[in-house]
Scaffold this active site. Structure first.
Site, PDB file in Angstrom:
ATOM      1  N   MET A 257     -35.225  -2.098 -25.893  1.00  0.00           N
ATOM      2  CA  MET A 257     -34.622  -3.330 -26.400  1.00  0.00           C
ATOM      3  C   MET A 257     -33.856  -3.123 -27.712  1.00  0.00           C
ATOM      4  O   MET A 257     -33.939  -3.939 -28.628  1.00  0.00           O
ATOM      5  CB  MET A 257     -35.716  -4.401 -26.592  1.00  0.00           C
ATOM      6  CG  MET A 257     -36.471  -4.725 -25.312  1.00  0.00           C
ATOM      7  SD  MET A 257     -35.376  -5.242 -23.971  1.00  0.00           S
ATOM      8  CE  MET A 257     -35.007  -6.905 -24.503  1.00  0.00           C
TER       9      MET A 257
ATOM     10  N   GLY B 224     -42.261  -1.057 -18.403  1.00  0.00           N
ATOM     11  CA  GLY B 224     -42.081   0.287 -17.843  1.00  0.00           C
ATOM     12  C   GLY B 224     -42.074   0.381 -16.326  1.00  0.00           C
ATOM     13  O   GLY B 224     -42.281   1.461 -15.774  1.00  0.00           O
ATOM     14  N   SER B 225     -41.793  -0.723 -15.658  1.00  0.00           N
ATOM     15  CA  SER B 225     -41.826  -0.649 -14.189  1.00  0.00           C
ATOM     16  C   SER B 225     -40.647   0.159 -13.638  1.00  0.00           C
ATOM     17  O   SER B 225     -40.790   0.837 -12.608  1.00  0.00           O
ATOM     18  CB  SER B 225     -41.874  -2.044 -13.554  1.00  0.00           C
ATOM     19  OG  SER B 225     -40.654  -2.724 -13.704  1.00  0.00           O
TER      20      SER B 225
ATOM     21  N   HIS C 216     -29.629  -2.803 -16.353  1.00  0.00           N
ATOM     22  CA  HIS C 216     -29.488  -4.179 -16.841  1.00  0.00           C
ATOM     23  C   HIS C 216     -29.557  -5.146 -15.652  1.00  0.00           C
ATOM     24  O   HIS C 216     -28.929  -4.893 -14.626  1.00  0.00           O
ATOM     25  CB  HIS C 216     -28.150  -4.325 -17.574  1.00  0.00           C
ATOM     26  CG  HIS C 216     -27.934  -5.697 -18.116  1.00  0.00           C
ATOM     27  ND1 HIS C 216     -28.603  -6.176 -19.227  1.00  0.00           N
ATOM     28  CD2 HIS C 216     -27.159  -6.722 -17.682  1.00  0.00           C
ATOM     29  CE1 HIS C 216     -28.228  -7.427 -19.451  1.00  0.00           C
ATOM     30  NE2 HIS C 216     -27.358  -7.784 -18.542  1.00  0.00           N
TER      31      HIS C 216
ATOM     32  N   LEU D 152     -30.005  -1.574 -29.416  1.00  0.00           N
ATOM     33  CA  LEU D 152     -28.652  -1.067 -29.217  1.00  0.00           C
ATOM     34  C   LEU D 152     -28.611   0.382 -29.698  1.00  0.00           C
ATOM     35  O   LEU D 152     -29.082   0.694 -30.787  1.00  0.00           O
ATOM     36  CB  LEU D 152     -27.689  -1.933 -30.036  1.00  0.00           C
ATOM     37  CG  LEU D 152     -26.189  -1.717 -29.839  1.00  0.00           C
ATOM     38  CD1 LEU D 152     -25.795  -1.958 -28.385  1.00  0.00           C
ATOM     39  CD2 LEU D 152     -25.414  -2.651 -30.749  1.00  0.00           C
TER      40      LEU D 152
HETATM   41  C1  GRF Z   1     -35.527  -4.741 -16.652  1.00  0.00           C
HETATM   42  O1  GRF Z   1     -35.221  -5.982 -16.100  1.00  0.00           O
HETATM   43  C2  GRF Z   1     -34.285  -4.024 -17.101  1.00  0.00           C
HETATM   44  O2  GRF Z   1     -33.174  -4.298 -16.305  1.00  0.00           O
HETATM   45  C3  GRF Z   1     -34.061  -4.597 -18.476  1.00  0.00           C
HETATM   46  O3  GRF Z   1     -35.360  -4.752 -19.018  1.00  0.00           O
HETATM   47  C4  GRF Z   1     -36.311  -4.880 -17.954  1.00  0.00           C
HETATM   48  C5  GRF Z   1     -37.307  -3.788 -18.128  1.00  0.00           C
HETATM   49  O4  GRF Z   1     -38.361  -3.882 -17.223  1.00  0.00           O
HETATM   50  N1  GRF Z   1     -33.215  -3.740 -19.271  1.00  0.00           N
HETATM   51  P1  GRF Z   1     -39.395  -2.671 -17.086  1.00  0.00           P
HETATM   52  O5  GRF Z   1     -39.902  -2.380 -18.484  1.00  0.00           O
HETATM   53  O6  GRF Z   1     -38.652  -1.509 -16.497  1.00  0.00           O
HETATM   54  O7  GRF Z   1     -40.478  -3.162 -16.194  1.00  0.00           O
END
Ligand code: GRF
Length: 189
Positions: free
Chosen positions: A93, A15-16, A112, A95
Site C-alpha cells: 500500500m 497476502g492472498s 490492481h 507508492l
Molecule cells: C488486491 O485486491 C490487490 O489487487 C490490491 O490489494 C489487494 C491485496 O489483496 N492491490 P491480498 O493481500 O493479495 O489478499
C-alpha cells in the site's frame, strides 16, 4: 533460462495474491522462485503466511527511517541480497519512489483490482460500482512513478451484477486476480 525468475514480494496485508503465486510455484506450474517477502506492516498476515511456507520474511516500517529514500534503500539492499530479479507488489500500500524504481527498472509489477486505466487508487471496486460500469476486473502492470500508471501486462474482466456490493464484486475480482498474477509473472519470466 530467463533473467527474471527470482521473485521478491512487497506486501502490506492479507497476502492472498502472494499465496496464489506461491501455490503455482509449489505445484511446478510457474518457473519462478520466491526469495523474500518484505512488509511495511509488521502485523501483516502475509508475513506469517510466508513464514509458514518457509520463506525468509522481513518487516521494514517506513516510520523507522528518516525518509522514503532511506526506507527504499533498505528494501533494495534486502532484495538484492536475496538475488531478486523481479519485484512483485502484492497488496503493497505504498507508492514506489525513485530509489526503488531506479534499482529495478521494468522489474517491478503490481496487481490492481480494476481494469486500468479506469479507477486507479484506493477502493477501486467501490469506484467502479459508483460509476455504474458493467465490466470490472483486474490488471497486472509495470510500476512507474504514477499510481497504478505503468504499462499494462495482463487484464481479466468480471461482469458486474445488478445486485453487486463492494464485497461481492471484490470477491469475484479477487478470484480472478489470483489467476492473473501468476499468468502475468509467467509471461515475464
Ligand atoms: C488486491 O485486491 C490487490 O489487487 C490490491 O490489494 C489487494 C491485496 O489483496 N492491490 P491480498 O493481500 O493479495 O489478499
Amino acid at each position: 533460462m530467463s533473467l527474471s525468475k527470482k521473485i521478491g514480494f512487497l506486501v502490506s496485508g492479507r497476502g492472498s495474491n502472494m499465496a496464489a503465486v506461491l501455490d503455482e510455484i509449489a505445484a511446478g506450474r510457474l518457473a519462478a522462485e520466491a526469495r523474500v517477502v518484505i512488509s511495511d506492516q509488521p502485523e501483516a498476515p502475509a508475513l506469517a503466511l510466508a513464514a509458514r511456507r518457509g520463506l525468509p520474511t522481513l518487516a521494514l516500517e517506513r516510520q523507522k527511517f528518516a525518509d522514503r529514500r532511506a526506507f527504499e534503500t533498505e528494501i533494495v539492499r534486502e532484495l538484492r541480497a536475496r538475488g531478486v530479479e523481479l519485484v512483485v507488489l502484492a497488496g503493497f500500500m505504498r507508492l514506489a519512489g525513485p530509489t526503488l524504481l531506479a534499482a529495478f527498472p521494468d522489474r517491478i509489477i503490481n496487481i490492481h483490482p480494476s481494469l486500468l486505466p479506469a479507477f486507479p487508487g484506493l477502493r477501486a471496486q467501490a469506484q467502479a460500482l459508483a460509476r455504474g460500469v458493467k465490466l470490472a476486473g483486474c490488471t497486472v502492470h509495470f510500476v512507474n512513478e504514477v499510481i497504478d500508471g505503468g504499462r499494462i501486462i495482463a487484464q481479466a474482466a468480471v461482469k458486474v451484477r445488478p445486485d453487486d456490493t463492494e464485497e461481492t464484486l471484490s470477491a469475484r475480482i479477487l478470484a480472478r486476480e489470483h489467476r492473473l498474477l501468476s499468468r502475468a509473472i509467467a509471461e515475464i519470466v
